[in-house]
Design a protein around this motif. Structure first.
Motif, short mmCIF file in Angstrom:
data_model
loop_
_atom_site.label_atom_id
_atom_site.label_comp_id
_atom_site.label_asym_id
_atom_site.label_seq_id
_atom_site.Cartn_x
_atom_site.Cartn_y
_atom_site.Cartn_z
N ASN A 70 1.03 -1.24 -0.09
CA ASN A 70 -0.06 -0.07 0.26
C ASN A 70 0.72 1.31 0.10
OD1 ASN A 70 -1.75 2.03 1.72
ND2 ASN A 70 -3.03 0.91 0.38
N GLY A 75 -1.39 3.66 -2.16
CA GLY A 75 -2.84 3.50 -1.90
C GLY A 75 -3.55 2.79 -3.32
N LYS A 76 -3.00 2.80 -4.17
CA LYS A 76 -3.44 2.30 -5.68
C LYS A 76 -3.25 0.61 -5.63
CE LYS A 76 -4.27 6.48 -7.43
NZ LYS A 76 -4.29 7.47 -6.38
N LYS A 77 -3.89 0.20 -6.74
CA LYS A 77 -3.94 -1.22 -7.18
C LYS A 77 -2.27 -1.51 -7.37
CE LYS A 77 -8.33 -2.65 -8.60
NZ LYS A 77 -9.29 -3.51 -9.55
N ILE A 120 -8.19 -3.20 -2.31
CA ILE A 120 -8.18 -1.83 -2.95
C ILE A 120 -9.78 -1.44 -3.59
CG2 ILE A 120 -7.50 -0.32 -4.68
CD1 ILE A 120 -5.46 -0.25 -2.15
N ALA A 121 -10.01 -2.34 -4.18
CA ALA A 121 -11.36 -2.36 -4.95
C ALA A 121 -12.38 -2.09 -3.88
CB ALA A 121 -11.63 -3.48 -5.93
N GLU A 123 -12.35 -0.73 -1.14
CA GLU A 123 -12.06 0.59 -0.40
C GLU A 123 -11.77 0.26 1.05
OE1 GLU A 123 -15.24 3.10 -0.99
OE2 GLU A 123 -14.64 3.44 -3.25
N ASP A 125 -9.52 0.44 4.16
CA ASP A 125 -8.71 1.41 5.18
C ASP A 125 -7.46 0.67 5.68
OD1 ASP A 125 -7.68 3.67 6.31
OD2 ASP A 125 -9.63 3.79 7.67
#
Length: 144
Positions: A70, A75-77, A120-121, A123, A125
């Protein structure tokens, strides 16, 4: 959503959250399509919080590997789990340089990356992992 309630079910693609528990099993909800369904105690279930990756010196909890990914990906794929084995291994060396390449197979790396991308998809935390790490392992403060 917490990793302590997020599971992988053998034979079923994706990840699931435990909604409730009964004598005979669980009611789970898919992170992908949000469908709810019961699973029995006979299903082989792995709680993500309890999984660790072998290194040459110790076992690193999967949650720490997720945090590293991460941070690396902001924080993206990450890369696709369908990438070729060489790409997957090279990526994992960047994430966990001392992982045991004799005991951690490309299929394991594929699962880790696929699960990360599913989180990630959905969301997820990832700061909740940091918070739980800090409460479990409070850092010692130096005295002056």
């Amino acid at each position: 959503m917490e990793l302590t309630k997020t599971i992988a079910i053998s034979g079923k693609p994706g990840l699931f959250n435990i909604i409730s528990q009964s004598k005979g099993g669980f009611v789970v909800q898919s992170l992908g399509d949000q469908k709810k369904f019961p699973i029995s105690n006979t299903h082989n279930v792995s709680v993500l919080n309890d999984i660790a990756i072998y290194t040459y010196e110790k076992e690193v909890p999967l949650r720490e590997v997720f945090l590293t990914i991460n941070e690396k990906e902001s924080g993206k794929k990450t890369i696709s789990h369908k990438s070729d084995n060489k790409t997957l291994i090279n990526y994992f060396i960047e994430i966990l340089p001392d992982f045991d390449q004799e005991r951690v197979y490309p299929s394991n790396i594929k699962k880790v990356l696929q699960w990360y991308n599913i989180l990630i998809a959905a969301e997820f935390d990832f700061s909740t992992i940091k918070e739980s790490e800090e409460t479990e392992n409070p850092e010692k403060t130096e005295e002056s």
